[in-house]
Design a protein around this motif. Structure first.
Motif, PDB file in Angstrom:
ATOM      1  N   PHE A 334       0.905  -1.164  -0.080  1.00 35.87           N
ATOM      2  CA  PHE A 334       0.115  -0.071   0.076  1.00 35.87           C
ATOM      3  C   PHE A 334       1.069   1.251   0.098  1.00 35.87           C
ATOM      4  O   PHE A 334       0.713   2.177  -0.686  1.00 35.87           O
ATOM      5  N   TYR A 335       1.949   1.319   0.831  1.00 32.55           N
ATOM      6  CA  TYR A 335       2.827   2.306   0.838  1.00 32.55           C
ATOM      7  C   TYR A 335       3.442   2.799  -0.405  1.00 32.55           C
ATOM      8  O   TYR A 335       3.462   3.966  -0.920  1.00 32.55           O
ATOM      9  N   HIS A 336       4.068   1.731  -1.153  1.00 29.80           N
ATOM     10  CA  HIS A 336       4.395   1.833  -2.511  1.00 29.80           C
ATOM     11  C   HIS A 336       3.576   2.473  -3.677  1.00 29.80           C
ATOM     12  O   HIS A 336       3.987   3.558  -3.897  1.00 29.80           O
ATOM     13  N   THR A 337       2.365   2.109  -3.535  1.00 26.72           N
ATOM     14  CA  THR A 337       1.235   2.902  -4.356  1.00 26.72           C
ATOM     15  C   THR A 337       1.038   4.309  -3.693  1.00 26.72           C
ATOM     16  O   THR A 337       1.153   5.047  -4.781  1.00 26.72           O
ATOM     17  N   TYR A 338       0.785   4.095  -2.617  1.00 24.94           N
ATOM     18  CA  TYR A 338       0.557   5.885  -2.068  1.00 24.94           C
ATOM     19  C   TYR A 338       1.582   6.771  -2.204  1.00 24.94           C
ATOM     20  O   TYR A 338       1.557   7.970  -2.608  1.00 24.94           O
ATOM     21  N   ASN A 339       2.903   6.155  -1.934  1.00 24.59           N
ATOM     22  CA  ASN A 339       4.002   7.032  -2.130  1.00 24.59           C
ATOM     23  C   ASN A 339       4.208   7.518  -3.410  1.00 24.59           C
ATOM     24  O   ASN A 339       4.681   8.745  -3.686  1.00 24.59           O
ATOM     25  N   GLN A 340       4.244   6.576  -4.353  1.00 18.21           N
ATOM     26  CA  GLN A 340       4.318   7.005  -5.883  1.00 18.21           C
ATOM     27  C   GLN A 340       3.385   8.093  -6.317  1.00 18.21           C
ATOM     28  O   GLN A 340       3.570   9.241  -7.015  1.00 18.21           O
ATOM     29  N   GLY A 341       1.867   8.021  -5.707  1.00 16.45           N
ATOM     30  CA  GLY A 341       1.079   8.907  -6.144  1.00 16.45           C
ATOM     31  C   GLY A 341       1.236  10.279  -5.444  1.00 16.45           C
ATOM     32  O   GLY A 341       1.046  11.186  -6.119  1.00 16.45           O
ATOM     33  N   TRP A 342       1.636  10.013  -4.135  1.00 15.95           N
ATOM     34  CA  TRP A 342       1.648  11.263  -3.333  1.00 15.95           C
ATOM     35  C   TRP A 342       2.945  12.155  -3.948  1.00 15.95           C
ATOM     36  O   TRP A 342       2.566  13.414  -3.970  1.00 15.95           O
ATOM     37  N   SER A 343       4.120  11.747  -4.137  1.00 16.08           N
ATOM     38  CA  SER A 343       5.028  12.025  -4.771  1.00 16.08           C
ATOM     39  C   SER A 343       4.852  12.932  -6.151  1.00 16.08           C
ATOM     40  O   SER A 343       5.052  14.111  -6.343  1.00 16.08           O
ATOM     41  N   LYS A 344       4.317  12.178  -6.902  1.00 16.59           N
ATOM     42  CA  LYS A 344       3.670  12.906  -8.208  1.00 16.59           C
ATOM     43  C   LYS A 344       2.948  14.080  -8.007  1.00 16.59           C
ATOM     44  O   LYS A 344       3.168  14.969  -8.545  1.00 16.59           O
TER      45      LYS A 344
END
Length: 411
Positions: A334-344
């Motif tokens: 979940f973190y990897h998905t969230y982090n990619q979207g959040w960073s973008k």
């Protein structure tokens, strides 16, 4: 007065026993009383309208009021016992919009973003009532983070600002909802002045558990900004402000625990843990992390934990791995998905490039450097050699194209 048992009422009304039990527990049958584990219902009680049916929605107001006046239905006493999220959703069958909203919020907590997106758009396209609209707008903003979609983010804020406010309480709630969306990207500028002072009086009492959550996030983001030098305060440097914030958050945690609001308690404990961790007190951070995990596990609310993975460096991963490696893997994904979207999204909204290729240790070194610590201080705190810290700082500079003094901008 003559009473009937639940079985008799279920047969009389042509519905299931379970549904009658939920109606009684939800206070929807006038005059129903509980004796031990059994309910007794007046013989002449009127069958409540079923809000799920077309006929029911016609008989009721088309835009039914939410059972609680808050932009975050799942942060209320409707959901007060871990492990009951699904049954709470079932119990809202009498109010279709409330059921859709609550189940969407639970779906978000579980990382099921596709369901959240569908439900948020359903409520927005239906032109629902005030609290349903701002709640759906906030859910859409959450989807935008997971997807890294800046257009969806902006549309979400427009939907919130166009909610059909009828009075000053509604308008103040709208301001809070928009600010709550901004704080997801660590923007602390748009909160109303009354809210920055910790005053929640302009809001309906049902909104107070959610307000406590966003006030905690505001304090953390503000303290972090001061620690990294993004915000200047006379006489305040480093993590000194962060270190004082738990004195405000701990009473809020005790309050939501006493009032029984599961999601608010998870968010407050994880935010407080983030504050403790970044201020250098991992012992207290661990206490709150472990409690938050114990609250999240019964209903699998692992998406909430994933939001906090990056701000905890490796601490959350360590605690999850020690408790249950399978859950740790789920939250990590979940973190990897969230982090990619959040960073973008965060980079697009703030006009900055958020680096996602740093290792956890490199990110922690960069953060402490942004806090103003020297290489030797970082080495001592992280139990690294001085040479390893210098190498990490050099790698972060090369990956980001930023000097040490600007590391805060890439985190």
């Amino acid at each position: 007065m003559e009473y009937l048992k639940i079985d008799d009422v279920a047969k009389k009304w042509g519905i299931g026993v379970r549904r009658v039990q939920l109606l009684c527990a939800g206070g929807k049958i006038e005059g129903a009383v509980r004796f031990g584990r059994d309910w007794m219902i007046p013989k002449d009680a009127v069958k409540p309208v079923d809000g799920r049916t077309k006929e029911g929605r016609t008989l009721q107001n088309e835009d039914m009021p939410m059972p609680r006046k808050t932009p975050c239905l799942y942060m209320t006493d409707l959901y007060s016992v871990p492990g009951t999220a699904d049954s709470v959703g079932e119990g809202l069958f009498y109010n279709h919009e409330a059921q859709v909203l609550f189940e969407a919020e639970v779906a978000y907590s579980r990382g099921n973003i596709d369901k959240v997106y569908e439900s948020a758009n359903y409520l927005l396209n239906k032109h629902s009532g005030f609290y349903a609209v701002i709640s759906a707008g906030m859910l859409l903003a959450m989807c935008a983070i997971w997807k890294g979609d800046v257009d969806m983010w902006r549309k979400a804020k427009i939907h919130i600002s166009e909610a059909p406010a009828k009075n000053d309480v509604d308008r103040d709630t709208m301001l809070l909802a928009i600010s709550a969306v901004d704080i997801m990207l660590y923007n602390v500028e748009n909160f109303p002045e009354w809210f920055k002072m910790g005053c929640f009086e302009p809001l309906n009492k049902d909104s107070l558990p959610a307000a406590a959550v966003y006030y905690a996030k505001y304090l953390y983001a503000f303290g972090y900004s001061v620690a990294t030098g993004v915000v200047k305060l006379d006489g305040v440097q480093g993590v000194s402000l962060l270190a004082m914030i738990p004195q405000t958050l701990e009473p809020l945690i005790s309050w939501v625990h006493a009032t029984g609001t599961v999601v608010s308690e998870i968010y407050l404990r994880m935010t407080c843990a983030a504050v403790y961790h970044n201020a250098g007190n991992d012992e207290m951070a661990t206490r709150h992390i472990d409690t938050a995990i114990s609250l999240a596990v019964p209903d699998r609310l692992f998406g909430l934990l994933g939001e906090y993975w990056r701000v905890m460096d490796t601490l959350l991963e360590q605690r999850l791995e020690a408790m249950d490696p399978h859950i740790c893997k789920t939250v990590r994904n979940f973190y990897h998905t969230y982090n990619q979207g959040w960073s973008k999204l965060s980079g697009a909204v703030r006009g900055k490039t958020i680096i996602t290729t740093l290792s956890p240790k490199q990110r922690e070194v960069a953060k402490l450097a942004a806090f103003g610590m020297s290489n030797q201080m970082i080495a001592d705190k992280l139990h690294m050699s001085l040479a390893a810290v210098k190498q990490a700082v050099r790698i972060v500079s090369e990956k980001s194209g930023m000097s040490r003094s600007n590391f805060a901008a890439i985190l």
